[in-house]
Design an enzyme around this catalytic site. Structure first.
Site, PDB file in Angstrom:
ATOM      1  CG  ASN A 274      -1.932   0.937   1.132  1.00  0.00           C
ATOM      2  OD1 ASN A 274      -1.860   1.979   0.151  1.00  0.00           O
ATOM      3  ND2 ASN A 274      -2.711   1.301   2.265  1.00  0.00           N
TER       4      ASN A 274
ATOM      5  CG  ASN B 169      -5.139   4.510  -3.466  1.00  0.00           C
ATOM      6  OD1 ASN B 169      -4.981   3.793  -2.424  1.00  0.00           O
ATOM      7  ND2 ASN B 169      -4.305   4.448  -4.523  1.00  0.00           N
TER       8      ASN B 169
ATOM      9  N   GLY C 151      -6.227  -2.065   0.603  1.00  0.00           N
ATOM     10  CA  GLY C 151      -5.416  -0.955   0.444  1.00  0.00           C
ATOM     11  C   GLY C 151      -4.211  -1.054  -0.478  1.00  0.00           C
TER      12      GLY C 151
ATOM     13  CG  ASP D  37     -10.852 -15.559 -13.947  1.00  0.00           C
ATOM     14  OD1 ASP D  37     -10.188 -16.257 -12.983  1.00  0.00           O
ATOM     15  OD2 ASP D  37     -12.001 -15.541 -13.702  1.00  0.00           O
TER      16      ASP D  37
ATOM     17  CD  GLU E 255      -8.452 -20.023 -13.333  1.00  0.00           C
ATOM     18  OE1 GLU E 255      -8.455 -20.422 -11.943  1.00  0.00           O
ATOM     19  OE2 GLU E 255      -9.189 -19.314 -13.617  1.00  0.00           O
TER      20      GLU E 255
END
Ligand code: CA
Length: 581
Positions: free
Chosen positions: A103, A108, A128, A295, A324
């Site tokens: 992070n 943000n 984060g 994916d 995948e």
């Protein structure tokens, strides 16, 4: 671009009745397509090779005196863009869970308009991590010996809960502001390239997130696969190629939803199909990608996925794409590698796949007691099915990923087994992959939930007590694991015979597995001892691999071996020998 056709999706209230016009040299408006929703128009443009970069107005005349002007920018291509070289066997992958690595920008963590707020104490919440954080650690990853970063999806996931993983995309063109901006991603890729590293983007074509902006105003009912009541996929991908499978099961596999928060995209809608293909090409071009990881590869329509892969590879012939295909049998995985001689004639045009059968074999090989069908022979048996693949180099080998139990946990938290696993991954055929934190022996159990296998990297957050990014912040055992991996990964990065040499292996005997990676000039011998005792190995049996070599450089222990007629190997360990004369 080789394909000069460009489809624009236009979304505005009651736009469908508008009269569309544009004037720009080299750009022709070929077709205007209205769909079920009055709030969409699809424009098909032809971009001639003569068209110059620039901005041109598209006018939508909505009434006698009213019109909407949209200024569309046609960008110039970067020189050499089409010729880029994707990841290959010279590379090693480092997989990062984007929310859980580093992070670098706490401003943000919570963003206006984004529903889910950061909560680091929730294993399923957003923690984060961001793109700037990943970029700041690229040199750490490079120094560890990895050349290629695959980070889990960073596009907008404006879901109410469980949005950190990134697979519920709510805008396919926009970086989630909690990860940064599109420009931050472009900057990350550029920094990676300056470090001679490659970046692989994780893409999802099967589904979007239930809070995608188009869900409340679908262009057409068949934009997504809809059922009378919620229908889940059966997650049984063999139905796709099983010629005994019922159409009902196959339909449920492909058109059923992956989750109730993941509407299933209908790639058989040609406008949707073009949208997805163009989106990929846009990211490759705009960000300068070196590769794509897809994916849930078997879940979308397989014919669409073949068209998608061919369309992308036609534009970038040297790019690489890995799908995948999470299946335990090589026959099922190999079906999806391009040019596979499939009985049904199917050609995926997909260059690379993950070696899931090997993943399962690694999980058992180092934990089992040796016998005729247990232990190291599991590795041997997976490799014996390599004849099913059309390209055994372009396969990614791994011992864990972001969806499985942590590698060190699979190895029962035994650093000796961890080392054998590392030695194997970096010397066997294919492209090795490791998961962030493997180098510091992070543990995690799948049955404790995905949060347990996606823990924050210690030191990635300013208030972390421990900073494992530096050797002084690691325990002795972590440094032992880190240094072992680093030594082998860096060695492999310069060793072409291991990257793309042929493989010769010997049936494991007495818990010893021996294989060679070789070419006309060089040979590397790998010995794995799965026994709880050291062994003296007479090497006469391996003459076919040893040829006229007599000496070796032991690259793990960094010493010379003057005579390899007998090799002494400690219990539960690996040896890697560069053979010498
Ligand atoms: Ca942040």
């Amino acid at each position: 671009m080789k394909n000069t056709s460009l489809q624009l999706l236009v979304h505005a209230k009651d736009i469908s009745s508008a009269k569309v016009s544009l004037i720009y040299p080299g750009v022709e408006l070929k077709q205007v397509t209205a769909v079920e929703s009055p709030n969409y128009l699809f424009l098909t443009l032809n971009i001639s090779p003569l068209a110059k970069a620039g901005t041109f107005p598209i006018e939508f005349k909505t009434g006698k005196k009213s019109s909407i002007i949209y200024n569309y920018e046609l960008k110039a291509r970067k020189a050499g863009s089409a010729e880029r070289t994707g990841f290959n066997t010279s590379d090693a992958f480092y997989l990062i869970m984007s929310d859980r690595f580093c992070n670098a920008d706490t401003s943000n963590d919570n963003m206006p308009g984004m529903t889910e707020k950061a909560n680091r104490s929730n294993p399923d919440g957003r923690h984060g991590g961001d793109l700037k954080g990943i970029e700041s650690k690229l040199s750490y990853i490079s120094d560890l010996g990895f050349t290629t970063v695959w980070m889990t999806p960073f596009l907008e996931n404006n879901q109410k809960v469980y949005s950190y993983h990134g697979y519920s995309i709510t805008d396919f063109y926009k970086t989630d502001p909690r990860f940064g901006t599109n420009e931050d991603f472009f900057h990350l890729v550029n920094t990676a390239h300056n470090l001679k590293m490659k970046v692989v983007m994780d893409m999802v074509f099967n589904h979007c997130g239930s809070f995608h902006w188009w869900i409340n105003d679908l262009p057409a009912k068949d934009w997504i696969n809809q059922w009378n009541e919620f229908t889940r996929t059966n997650y049984h991908a063999s139905t796709v190629m099983d010629y005994h499978a019922s159409a009902n099961d196959r339909d449920k596999m492909v058109r059923g939803w992956f989750d109730n928060t993941m509407p299933d995209l209908n790639q058989n809608n040609p406008l949707m199909a073009t949208y997805l293909i163009q989106n990929t090409i846009w990211w490759v071009e705009a960000a300068g990608l070196d590769g794509i990881r897809v994916d849930t590869y078997p879940y979308p329509c397989k014919y669409f996925m073949a068209t998608w892969a061919k369309s992308v590879m036609d534009e970038y012939p040297n790019l690489n794409i890995v799908g995948e295909v999470w299946m335990a049998k090589t026959s099922l995985v190999a079906y999806y590698q391009q040019d596979a001689p499939n009985r049904d004639g199917y050609n995926s045009h997909l260059p690379s796949v993950f070696d899931f059968p090997m993943f399962y074999a690694i999980g058992s090989a180092f934990n089992e007691n040796e016998s005729w069908d247990k232990g190291l022979v599991q590795l041997y048996d997976v490799l014996s099915e390599d004849f099913l693949y059309t390209n055994t180099d372009n396969i990614i080998v791994f011992a864990n990923n972001h969806d499985t139990e942590r590698g060190f946990s699979i190895m029962k938290e035994d650093i000796r087994k961890y080392k054998m696993m590392v030695a194997f991954l970096f010397t066997i055929r294919g492209i090795p992959l490791m998961y962030y934190g493997d180098e510091i022996l992070i543990t995690g159990k799948k049955d404790k939930g995905d949060g347990d296998i996606r823990k924050d990297f210690p030191g990635g957050w300013a208030d972390d007590k421990m900073n494992a990014f530096s050797s002084s912040g690691r325990t002795n055992e972590q440094n032992e694991a880190f240094n072992y991996l680093q030594r082998i990964a860096k060695w492999r990065s310069n060793k072409t015979v291991v990257q793309n040499g042929k493989l010769l292996h010997y049936l494991p005997e007495d818990g010893i597995y021996v294989y060679f990676r070789y070419n006309d000039n060089e040979s590397v011998m790998v010995v794995l001892n799965n026994n709880e005792s050291p062994k003296d190995i007479k090497t006469a049996r391996f003459a076919e691999g040893i040829k006229d070599f007599t000496k070796a450089r032991d690259i793990i222990n960094n010493k010379n071996i003057e005579n390899i007629s007998t090799i002494n190997i400690p219990a539960k360990s690996a040896l890697i020998f560069e053979l010498k004369k």
